[in-house]
Write an enzyme that holds these catalytic residues in place. Structure first.
Site, PDB file in Angstrom:
ATOM      1  N   GLY A  65      -0.235   4.821  -1.227  1.00  0.00           N
ATOM      2  CA  GLY A  65      -1.329   5.526  -0.548  1.00  0.00           C
ATOM      3  C   GLY A  65      -0.841   6.656   0.339  1.00  0.00           C
ATOM      4  O   GLY A  65       0.358   6.971   0.377  1.00  0.00           O
ATOM      5  N   GLN A  66      -1.799   7.249   1.048  1.00  0.00           N
ATOM      6  CA  GLN A  66      -1.477   8.444   1.849  1.00  0.00           C
ATOM      7  C   GLN A  66      -0.461   8.124   2.960  1.00  0.00           C
ATOM      8  O   GLN A  66       0.540   8.817   3.102  1.00  0.00           O
ATOM      9  CB  GLN A  66      -2.757   9.019   2.472  1.00  0.00           C
ATOM     10  CG  GLN A  66      -2.538  10.393   3.091  1.00  0.00           C
ATOM     11  CD  GLN A  66      -3.594  10.767   4.130  1.00  0.00           C
ATOM     12  OE1 GLN A  66      -4.402   9.942   4.544  1.00  0.00           O
ATOM     13  NE2 GLN A  66      -3.586  12.017   4.541  1.00  0.00           N
ATOM     14  N   TYR A 107     -16.406  -0.169   6.378  1.00  0.00           N
ATOM     15  CA  TYR A 107     -14.996   0.017   6.752  1.00  0.00           C
ATOM     16  C   TYR A 107     -14.796  -0.268   8.247  1.00  0.00           C
ATOM     17  O   TYR A 107     -13.902  -1.030   8.638  1.00  0.00           O
ATOM     18  CB  TYR A 107     -14.617   1.459   6.416  1.00  0.00           C
ATOM     19  CG  TYR A 107     -13.252   1.914   6.834  1.00  0.00           C
ATOM     20  CD1 TYR A 107     -12.095   1.346   6.292  1.00  0.00           C
ATOM     21  CD2 TYR A 107     -13.100   2.955   7.758  1.00  0.00           C
ATOM     22  CE1 TYR A 107     -10.840   1.806   6.661  1.00  0.00           C
ATOM     23  CE2 TYR A 107     -11.851   3.415   8.126  1.00  0.00           C
ATOM     24  CZ  TYR A 107     -10.727   2.838   7.585  1.00  0.00           C
ATOM     25  OH  TYR A 107      -9.489   3.300   7.944  1.00  0.00           O
ATOM     26  N   GLY A 118       0.855  -1.195   0.000  1.00  0.00           N
ATOM     27  CA  GLY A 118       0.000   0.000   0.000  1.00  0.00           C
ATOM     28  C   GLY A 118       0.887   1.240   0.000  1.00  0.00           C
ATOM     29  O   GLY A 118       0.507   2.288   0.532  1.00  0.00           O
ATOM     30  N   ASP A 165      -0.594  -6.968  -6.419  1.00  0.00           N
ATOM     31  CA  ASP A 165      -1.995  -6.981  -5.994  1.00  0.00           C
ATOM     32  C   ASP A 165      -2.036  -7.810  -4.714  1.00  0.00           C
ATOM     33  O   ASP A 165      -1.743  -9.014  -4.731  1.00  0.00           O
ATOM     34  CB  ASP A 165      -2.847  -7.638  -7.102  1.00  0.00           C
ATOM     35  CG  ASP A 165      -4.302  -7.772  -6.685  1.00  0.00           C
ATOM     36  OD1 ASP A 165      -4.636  -7.409  -5.530  1.00  0.00           O
ATOM     37  OD2 ASP A 165      -5.099  -8.251  -7.510  1.00  0.00           O
ATOM     38  N   ASP A 218       2.731  -1.971  -4.187  1.00  0.00           N
ATOM     39  CA  ASP A 218       1.374  -1.447  -4.366  1.00  0.00           C
ATOM     40  C   ASP A 218       0.865  -1.938  -5.718  1.00  0.00           C
ATOM     41  O   ASP A 218       1.649  -2.253  -6.615  1.00  0.00           O
ATOM     42  CB  ASP A 218       1.384   0.096  -4.348  1.00  0.00           C
ATOM     43  CG  ASP A 218       0.029   0.672  -3.936  1.00  0.00           C
ATOM     44  OD1 ASP A 218      -0.037   1.320  -2.890  1.00  0.00           O
ATOM     45  OD2 ASP A 218      -0.966   0.452  -4.668  1.00  0.00           O
ATOM     46  N   ILE A 219      -0.463  -1.949  -5.849  1.00  0.00           N
ATOM     47  CA  ILE A 219      -1.049  -2.288  -7.150  1.00  0.00           C
ATOM     48  C   ILE A 219      -0.875  -1.097  -8.106  1.00  0.00           C
ATOM     49  O   ILE A 219      -0.760  -1.251  -9.314  1.00  0.00           O
ATOM     50  CB  ILE A 219      -2.532  -2.698  -6.986  1.00  0.00           C
ATOM     51  CG1 ILE A 219      -3.042  -3.377  -8.239  1.00  0.00           C
ATOM     52  CG2 ILE A 219      -3.412  -1.515  -6.599  1.00  0.00           C
ATOM     53  CD1 ILE A 219      -4.377  -4.104  -8.038  1.00  0.00           C
ATOM     54  N   LYS A 237     -12.599  -3.164  10.037  1.00  0.00           N
ATOM     55  CA  LYS A 237     -11.494  -2.862  10.958  1.00  0.00           C
ATOM     56  C   LYS A 237     -11.709  -3.547  12.307  1.00  0.00           C
ATOM     57  O   LYS A 237     -10.769  -4.073  12.895  1.00  0.00           O
ATOM     58  CB  LYS A 237     -11.342  -1.343  11.140  1.00  0.00           C
ATOM     59  CG  LYS A 237     -10.745  -0.640   9.923  1.00  0.00           C
ATOM     60  CD  LYS A 237      -9.323  -1.105   9.657  1.00  0.00           C
ATOM     61  CE  LYS A 237      -8.681  -0.484   8.445  1.00  0.00           C
ATOM     62  NZ  LYS A 237      -7.395  -1.094   8.070  1.00  0.00           N
TER      63      LYS A 237
HETATM   64  C1  AKB Z   1     -11.491   7.592   6.905  1.00  0.00           C
HETATM   65  O1  AKB Z   1     -11.959   8.742   6.968  1.00  0.00           O
HETATM   66  O2  AKB Z   1     -12.081   6.632   6.422  1.00  0.00           O
HETATM   67  C2  AKB Z   1     -10.123   7.335   7.508  1.00  0.00           C
HETATM   68  C3  AKB Z   1     -10.203   6.869   8.909  1.00  0.00           C
HETATM   69  C4  AKB Z   1     -10.697   7.757   9.970  1.00  0.00           C
HETATM   70  O3  AKB Z   1      -9.845   5.757   9.187  1.00  0.00           O
HETATM   71  N1  AKB Z   1      -9.329   8.519   7.428  1.00  0.00           N
END
Ligand code: AKB
Length: 314
Positions: free
Chosen positions: A14-15, A145, A11, A55, A37-38, A149
């Site tokens: 990414g940021q 998400y 990754g 990937d 990273d992909i 997590k």
């Molecule tokens: C998001 O906004 O999805 C992320 C996070 C808070 O994990 N920056």
């Protein structure tokens, strides 16, 4: 003497990946940190060390990369963030979970010694305290998400307790950085606002003015990550994921802190579907466990971060 670690960052485009690869290369030596990273990362990553296009869902290629380069540590950052995951729930679940299992199983099979996996304040939901949300508050996430997590955290702890996997994790707040753009999160506004302030002197904010969220400057997030990975295993008392706190602010507060530097900067608030996600998260986080267990302390407040962001982006 302990042999040198070989680190794989998945990754890396990414940021977090962009800043983390650069910091790890500085600390461990460029030749010891492989970016993967992909997508192709920025030149600062590809021109200054090894890059593997990968990937993370291709388990065989991940395993071969680990074996070929004799990787000892993996930082697994590949994921779909909150806003994008709501649009692609099946893929988000697959990406966020399959990638974690692949890495945890490689560690279980002793192919990797140490794993870093990021969790998020998104594990909390509406029944957690809004202010100063503690480590063990109720976790009832309302987003794809957040659900992924939370499940990931449970698996990290399970692999540690049952298979002795040395996995370490932080619940990142929204991260603010100038080296790369965030992608698909609810907290992304806190980065875009600086770009727009400099470019157009105006920002249309997709969250309402008083929506407070936990945030952190990237330099602090990278320091926390290096610190938790460096600390002696016995200090890591939480093997799911540590609460981590830096700053808490609203769109109005960040707007005002930018206005001190750009007096003619203006803002409009036009909440969209991301408002619902933000409303389900805590406004501030209690991270006393991280402070007590391995000495975490942030360096940036809102004022310092705004000065730094505007200076760097200019
Ligand atoms: C998001 O906004 O999805 C992320 C996070 C808070 O994990 N920056």
């Amino acid at each position: 003497m302990k042999k040198k670690d070989t680190i794989l960052v998945i990754g890396a485009a990414g940021q977090i990946g962009t800043d983390l690869v650069l910091a790890l290369r500085k600390k461990h030596g460029t030749e010891n940190v492989i970016a993967a990273d992909i997508n192709i990362p920025s030149k600062q990553i590809t021109e200054n060390g090894l890059f593997v296009q990968l990937d993370v869902l291709d388990k065989t290629k991940v395993e071969n990369t680990v074996k070929t380069h004799k990787v000892t540590q993996v930082y697994l950052l590949a994921a779909l963030l909150s806003a994008t995951a709501e649009k692609k729930p099946d893929f988000a679940w697959k990406l966020n979970m399959v990638s974690l299992f692949t890495i945890l199983n490689l560690a279980k099979n002793k192919l990797i010694e140490k794993v870093f996996w990021p969790s998020s304040i998104a594990v909390f939901g509406p029944n957690a305290p809004k202010q100063n949300c503690n480590q063990y508050a109720v976790t009832d996430p309302q987003t794809v998400y957040g659900i992924s997590k939370l499940a990931g955290e449970r698996w990290c702890e399970y692999y540690n307790k049952n298979y002795n996997v040395d996995v370490r994790s932080l619940r990142y707040p929204g991260l603010i950085s100038y080296k790369s753009d965030p992608g698909g999160g609810t907290t992304d506004y806190a980065v875009h606002i600086y770009h727009e302030a400099l470019k157009n002197k105006h920002y249309d904010c997709y969250l309402s003015e008083n929506t407070a969220l936990p945030m952190m400057y990237m330099e602090d997030a990278i320091n926390a990550t290096l610190q938790i990975m460096d600390t002696d295993s016995k200090n890591i008392k939480i093997r799911s994921s540590y609460n981590l706190s830096g700053i808490s602010f609203t769109p109005k507060q960040v707007f005002e802190s930018i206005k001190l530097h750009i007096p003619n900067f203006t803002i409009n608030y036009k909440p969209d579907e991301r408002q619902k996600i933000a409303d389900s998260w805590p406004a501030s986080i209690n991270d006393s466990n991280a402070r007590e267990d391995w000495g975490w302390n942030e360096a940036f407040d809102l004022k310092k971060m705004s000065s730094e962001m505007l200076k760097r982006l200019k």
